[in-house]
Design an enzyme around this catalytic site. Structure first.
Site: not given
Ligand code: NI
Length: 179
Positions: A96, A138-139, A142
């Site tokens: 990351c 993953h995004e 976030h």
């Protein structure tokens, strides 16, 4: 923004309709793409560069940090929602840009169905699988204030990049600046 910054732990705000054609949004998207490419990342969420808006960019094209065969074209998604996650999960290593110098093995669904707005305001539904599906998850994390380290269950699944490189006989470097 680096791990420890509260913005990385905040849920993103929807991009309002009136912002869609704004210079500000165009500028943000440009900055995100430039930051991702400069850091040789494969995805970036807006809160990683200090904006609270629900915007993500993704791209994997001959990336030295990831093996060949993982490529997918540039995508810009606003207000993304994950509609479906496959029950089948795959364990894979992630890094990351907000936690440079480390890698962790995380289970992610093999495929996802998403709904998102394109920068021109059009809503699309798209399916992604494999590495692209991993990056989207993953995004999306976030943008809801989560980091991949939150999914780690075993200590052995998180390590410094030097040890990761030793273990897998790689020579990967994280670009530590400007992200
Ligand atoms: Ni990240």
């Amino acid at each position: 923004m680096r791990v420890g910054n509260p913005l990385l732990r905040s849920s993103a705000k929807s991009v309002p309709v009136e912002a869609l054609s704004s210079d500000f949004l165009q500028y943000l998207i440009k900055q995100m793409i430039a930051t991702m490419r400069k850091a040789k990342g494969v995805g970036l969420a807006a809160n990683q560069i200090g904006s609270p808006l629900n915007v993500m960019v993704l791209e994997c094209k001959k990336n030295p940090r990831y093996p060949t065969g993982y490529d997918f074209p540039l995508k810009v998604y606003l207000n993304l929602k994950i509609l479906k996650l496959s029950r089948k999960k795959i364990l894979g290593w992630e890094g990351c840009l907000s936690i440079p110098g480390y890698r962790g093995a995380v289970h992610r669904s093999e495929s996802v169905l998403i709904k998102a707005q394109l920068p021109n305001g059009t809503w699309v539904q798209e399916k992604a699988s494999g590495f692209e599906a991993r990056v989207i998850q993953h995004e999306a994390d976030h943008l809801s204030g989560k980091l991949y380290i939150d999914h780690l269950t075993l200590q052995k699944d998180w390590m410094h990049l030097d040890l990761f490189n030793q273990k897998f006989r790689k020579k990967i470097k994280d670009h530590a600046k400007n992200n």
